[in-house]
Design an enzyme around this catalytic site. Structure first.
Site, PDB file in Angstrom:
ATOM      1  N   ASP A 183       0.850  -1.195   0.000  1.00  0.00           N
ATOM      2  CA  ASP A 183       0.000   0.000   0.000  1.00  0.00           C
ATOM      3  C   ASP A 183       0.887   1.248   0.000  1.00  0.00           C
ATOM      4  O   ASP A 183       0.992   1.965   0.993  1.00  0.00           O
ATOM      5  CB  ASP A 183      -0.901  -0.038   1.240  1.00  0.00           C
ATOM      6  CG  ASP A 183      -1.909   1.093   1.268  1.00  0.00           C
ATOM      7  OD1 ASP A 183      -2.141   1.712   0.197  1.00  0.00           O
ATOM      8  OD2 ASP A 183      -2.456   1.362   2.345  1.00  0.00           O
TER       9      ASP A 183
HETATM   10  C1  SPV Z   1      -7.221   2.023   3.561  1.00  0.00           C
HETATM   11  O1  SPV Z   1      -8.107   1.235   3.884  1.00  0.00           O
HETATM   12  O2  SPV Z   1      -6.543   1.871   2.552  1.00  0.00           O
HETATM   13  C2  SPV Z   1      -6.939   3.195   4.375  1.00  0.00           C
HETATM   14  C3  SPV Z   1      -7.185   3.131   5.814  1.00  0.00           C
HETATM   15  O3  SPV Z   1      -6.457   4.151   3.840  1.00  0.00           O
HETATM   16  S1  SPV Z   1      -5.722   2.591   6.537  1.00  0.00           S
HETATM   17  O4  SPV Z   1      -5.345   1.324   5.982  1.00  0.00           O
HETATM   18  O5  SPV Z   1      -5.981   2.491   7.959  1.00  0.00           O
HETATM   19  O6  SPV Z   1      -4.705   3.596   6.279  1.00  0.00           O
HETATM   20 MG    MG Z   2      -5.526   3.788   2.032  1.00  0.00          MG
END
Ligand code: SPV
Ligand code: MG
Length: 556
Positions: A314
């Protein structure tokens, strides 16, 4: 001859299909059930038709029919519903449940029968229930009849004893209605709280209970038996077999875009669940629980779960077009509002492109976070979380808002001060700047195990928006502080709660378990209990819809 259609019920067994639609409006071969009924009744010259409405009554609107409203539809039974139309009980009358599709000839048979009280009783019902696997026999309104007269009726009867099933369609002559009213009001006046035949009270009783009462008091109830010609639609299985669509009805981007703002205006609070693929979106969209039909108000396209479902980190490595392709998959199979995780939005030109594309797809909100591109996931303890200069970010918000063609799609600013460790004051200063820049809402994120810091923010936020005279929704993502309930978050001033990653996490656990079981057993049999079967997959993606449509078009 008059007709009364009982269409007040909530149709809980049709799950997601009746969360926003009354049961009688569910379509079979492209036409709502009640319209099938109206067409048959009118083709027989019956034009004096009353509809008893309750759940989502405003959606049942048929010119040329009369309306009665059962305001207590959540608690009472079909008998009470019937008596909301007691003004009509002064002539020959056919009464039918609003969830039956029937053919003209069986109604004709009922009309030709000359007895004062009669009902259509289906034969071969046990065979039918071999196919109706999702309808338990206890739910069948069974009938025992002899020489054309009903002896016993009700769900409680043993299937071995019964020789028919009540179709939900009955007829009273003018004299029959007089008897019916006398017996009903007599029972009602005696003791409304006492059990009434097989019901706990007359209020919760069904038509079958009044028939049993009539028989008990010595009146004849005629069984007009029919072989086929009718289908009751109680479950998704019934609907499939009848030729109805079990997938969520489609929605245009324009109609969907406004749904989030509408829901916030109407309810003040919405709960959102994550999806990362077509199938997870169907599950999220259609999930429903409990007698009060709790469901999610919308879908979150998470950057974390979308990238993870593709085996990636991510870190804004998924290209914009790939993110929009996933969004398209999710939008195609759902009909609820969608909120897109816009990460940092990249440079402002990229962000303008993202919000515009999101708007044209029908997305209701894009949430953009005030970190520097390429960001790291907020929940990772070891990453260096670098915040964007708040003035630079405020300008990005302004540009995003300017790029939109409508007022429908919201641009929500996500504040990462608590994630980066710069504290509450910094978060509040940023909130002020972002709201002044035109943000349609604020998301405050936290990875604390306790909700204390987001609650402190929420309390200050309330003061801030009243000071600014700008009332914009507040969003949170309770992943780490998930012992707090939605109701408490709502009380603290939050308007949108996002359960941001749970469907992906659930599937990972199941997939790991199943792999382990297959490896241990060298076959998959033992893993079956952890897997949906293939027919369930067909149902989730609505394969029967395709087959029914093919059938329908073959006959056109
Ligand atoms: C996501 O779900 O991608 C978010 C929330 O941005 S978090 O993973 O908590 O950053
Ligand atoms: Mg996110």
């Amino acid at each position: 001859m008059k007709a009364i259609i009982l269409a007040a019920g909530m149709g809980n067994r049709l799950l997601h299909l009746t969360s926003n639609t009354p049961k009688c409006k569910i379509k079979v071969y492209g036409k709502p059930i009640i319209e099938h009924q109206l067409d048959v009744l009118r083709s027989l010259g019956i034009t004096d038709i009353s509809i008893v409405k309750g759940f989502l009554s405003e959606q049942i609107d048929y010119p040329g029919t009369k309306s009665y409203y059962n305001e207590d539809y959540r608690h009472n039974g079909t008998l009470s519903s019937f008596f909301y139309a007691d003004n009509e009980l002064n002539d020959d009358v056919i009464v039918t449940y609003g969830d039956i599709i029937f053919e003209k000839d069986i109604i004709e048979e009922l009309i030709y029968d000359k007895s004062h009280i009669s009902m259509l009783v289906g034969e071969d019902w046990e065979k039918a229930y071999l196919i109706r696997k999702d309808s338990p026999l206890e739910e069948v309104e069974k009938v025992i009849f002899d020489n054309g007269k009903v002896k016993k009726i009700g769900k409680h009867l043993a299937s071995e004893e019964a020789n028919g099933e009540f179709t939900g369609i009955a007829k009273f002559t003018k004299k029959g209605t007089a008897i019916l009213k006398e017996v009903y009001y007599d029972a009602l006046n005696r003791n409304t709280n006492a059990p009434f035949q097989n019901a706990s009270s007359i209020k919760t009783a069904h038509l079958t209970d009044i028939f049993q009462e009539l028989i008990y008091r010595g009146y004849d109830v005629t069984a007009v038996h029919v072989k086929g010609g009718w289908i009751e639609i109680d479950t998704l299985g019934d609907l499939k077999r009848a030729g109805g669509e079990i997938s969520a009805p489609k929605i245009t981007p324009e109609a969907r875009r406004v749904l989030l703002k509408d829901a916030l205006a109407k309810k003040g609070f919405v709960r959102i669940i994550e999806a990362h693929s077509g199938i997870s979106a169907i599950i999220a969209n259609n999930a429903i629980a409990g007698p009060d039909k709790k469901s999610f108000d919308g879908i979150w396209i998470s950057s974390l779960t979308e990238s993870a479902s593709k085996g990636q980190h991510d870190i804004e490595v998924m290209g914009v077009d790939s993110r929009l392709a996933t969004a398209s998959q999710i939008l195609e199979v759902s009909n609820k509002p969608v909120i897109m995780d816009g990460d940092t939005g990249g440079d402002p030109n990229a962000f303008e492109y993202i919000v515009r594309r999101a708007e044209s797809l029908g997305i209701s909100a894009v949430i953009v976070e005030d970190k520097v591109y390429p960001k790291r996931n907020s929940l990772d303890d070891e990453s260096n979380q670098i915040l964007e200069n708040p003035h630079v970010f405020a300008k990005k918000i302004k540009r995003g808002k300017n790029a939109l063609l409508t007022e429908d799609t919201m641009v929500i600013a996500r504040i990462e001060s608590l994630i980066a460790g710069t504290g509450l004051e910094d978060a509040l200063e940023r909130a002020k700047l972002y709201l002044q820049a035109g943000a349609d809402g604020i998301m405050i994120h936290s990875k604390s195990k306790s909700p204390d810091e987001i609650i402190s923010f929420a309390r200050k936020y309330k003061e801030l928006i009243s000071e600014l005279g700008i009332n914009k929704p507040l969003v949170c993502v309770p992943t780490t502080y998930n012992s707090i309930r939605e109701s408490e978050l709502q009380r603290e001033g939050f308007n949108i709660v996002i359960h941001a990653n749970h469907l992906l996490r659930a599937s990972i656990k199941s997939m790991q378990k199943v792999c382990e079981i297959i490896l241990q057993n060298e076959r998959s049999l033992e893993a079956d209990q952890h897997c949906s079967n293939v027919n369930e997959i067909f149902d989730i993606v609505g394969f029967s819809d395709i087959k029914n449509k093919e059938k329908m078009w073959r006959n056109q």
